[in-house]
Design a protein around this motif. Structure first.
Motif, mmCIF file in Angstrom:
data_model
loop_
_atom_site.group_PDB
_atom_site.id
_atom_site.type_symbol
_atom_site.label_atom_id
_atom_site.label_comp_id
_atom_site.label_asym_id
_atom_site.label_seq_id
_atom_site.Cartn_x
_atom_site.Cartn_y
_atom_site.Cartn_z
ATOM 1 N N THR A 56 89.793 32.536 17.931
ATOM 2 C CA THR A 56 88.836 33.508 17.406
ATOM 3 C C THR A 56 89.449 34.903 17.366
ATOM 4 O O THR A 56 89.318 35.635 16.383
ATOM 5 C CB THR A 56 87.553 33.506 18.251
ATOM 6 O OG1 THR A 56 86.966 32.194 18.233
ATOM 7 C CG2 THR A 56 86.542 34.509 17.724
ATOM 8 N N HIS A 63 82.997 32.573 15.684
ATOM 9 C CA HIS A 63 81.910 32.134 16.547
ATOM 10 C C HIS A 63 80.605 32.395 15.807
ATOM 11 O O HIS A 63 80.272 33.545 15.502
ATOM 12 C CB HIS A 63 81.941 32.906 17.869
ATOM 13 C CG HIS A 63 81.098 32.294 18.935
ATOM 14 N ND1 HIS A 63 80.768 32.945 20.096
ATOM 15 C CD2 HIS A 63 80.510 31.065 19.030
ATOM 16 C CE1 HIS A 63 80.022 32.166 20.851
ATOM 17 N NE2 HIS A 63 79.860 31.023 20.219
ATOM 18 N N TYR A 69 81.383 26.887 16.630
ATOM 19 C CA TYR A 69 82.600 27.503 16.103
ATOM 20 C C TYR A 69 82.970 26.842 14.771
ATOM 21 O O TYR A 69 82.747 25.647 14.575
ATOM 22 C CB TYR A 69 83.756 27.340 17.089
ATOM 23 C CG TYR A 69 83.571 28.108 18.370
ATOM 24 C CD1 TYR A 69 84.134 29.375 18.539
ATOM 25 C CD2 TYR A 69 82.835 27.570 19.423
ATOM 26 C CE1 TYR A 69 83.964 30.083 19.720
ATOM 27 C CE2 TYR A 69 82.652 28.274 20.605
ATOM 28 C CZ TYR A 69 83.222 29.525 20.755
ATOM 29 O OH TYR A 69 83.058 30.230 21.927
#
Length: 256
Positions: A56, A63, A69
């Motif tokens: 991320t 997210h 995710y």
């Protein structure tokens, strides 16, 4: 180990696990949670969570508001840049000219973008009645010659994604997964894809994939024409021509 044996290179386990998460998310139709990912990949939840945080931060994963995710398009942009670096337009230009001379029809060079193809180069038809798409135009992967050729070459990876995205455009469009599976097998067997008017009524197209040494498709060459322009025994001839041209470009890529 004897002198003739090759030592296998070491694989970094953390990198391998991170890439497996990214590949899993890239193939998913919707976001996945830590629990699902850890179970599917055989990782601990804590390890999965740490790797997701890293991905991320680097921009490869996002997210989502529902706490799951999903993969971003960053990996696709990296791959797309690699295709551009291969100078695909330049390499395929002689083959586009060859197909144009041999058929007199519109010919295309296309690459995949998600579940569509994008036409990145073309030579216009020399005939009064012709098919037409602009450079930069798109078409669904599952119902045009170039798209079906790319899909067949990477069907194992794209099967799940395409299975829920097969919109109908004409009465010939394949929307049934089992029928598509048979069509992909036939495409691989003969070396070219044949669109029988599946995207636009009475517009046929032939396509063959351009591949890297390991078989990964990076694009496709295609011939597009109205059905009234197809000569006797034209399907076999045009299929053979587009396969020959695509293999020629693939051979150039292998030499880079």
């Amino acid at each position: 180990m004897t002198s003739g044996e090759r030592k296998e290179p070491r694989v970094d386990s953390t990198l391998s696990k991170g890439l497996s998460i990214l590949e899993n998310l890239a193939e998913a139709q919707e976001g996945k949670g830590v629990t699902d990912l850890s179970r599917e990949l055989g990782l601990t939840k804590s390890n999965t969570f740490r790797l997701l945080q890293t991905l991320t931060t680097l921009g490869y994963v996002q997210h989502l508001p529902d706490k799951t995710y999903a993969a971003t398009l960053k990996a696709w942009r990296v791959g797309r840049a690699r295709v551009e670096n291969l100078k695909l337009r330049e390499l395929a230009a002689p083959e586009l000219s060859f197909l144009s001379r041999e058929t007199g029809e519109t010919v295309y060079l296309a690459v995949r973008e998600n579940l569509s193809v994008v036409y990145i180069d073309k030579v216009d038809s020399q005939k009064p009645i012709s098919s037409w798409n602009a450079i930069g135009g798109t078409a669904p992967l599952h119902c045009v010659g170039t798209g079906k050729a790319i899909l067949a070459a990477d069907f194992e990876n794209l099967r799940k994604q395409i299975g829920v995205a097969m919109e109908s455009y004409t009465d010939r469009t394949i929307t049934d997964p089992a029928t598509l599976e048979k069509d992909m097998q036939l495409t691989l067997k003969r070396g070219y894809a044949f669109d029988t008017g599946e995207f636009r009524d009475r517009i046929l197209s032939f396509g063959a994939a351009i591949t890297l040494p390991r078989g990964e498709p990076v694009g496709a060459l295609g011939i597009s024409l109205p059905d009234i322009n197809l000569p006797e025994n034209g399907e076999e001839r045009y299929g053979t021509l587009v396969v020959h041209a695509a293999r020629s470009v693939s051979d150039k890529l292998r030499a880079i």
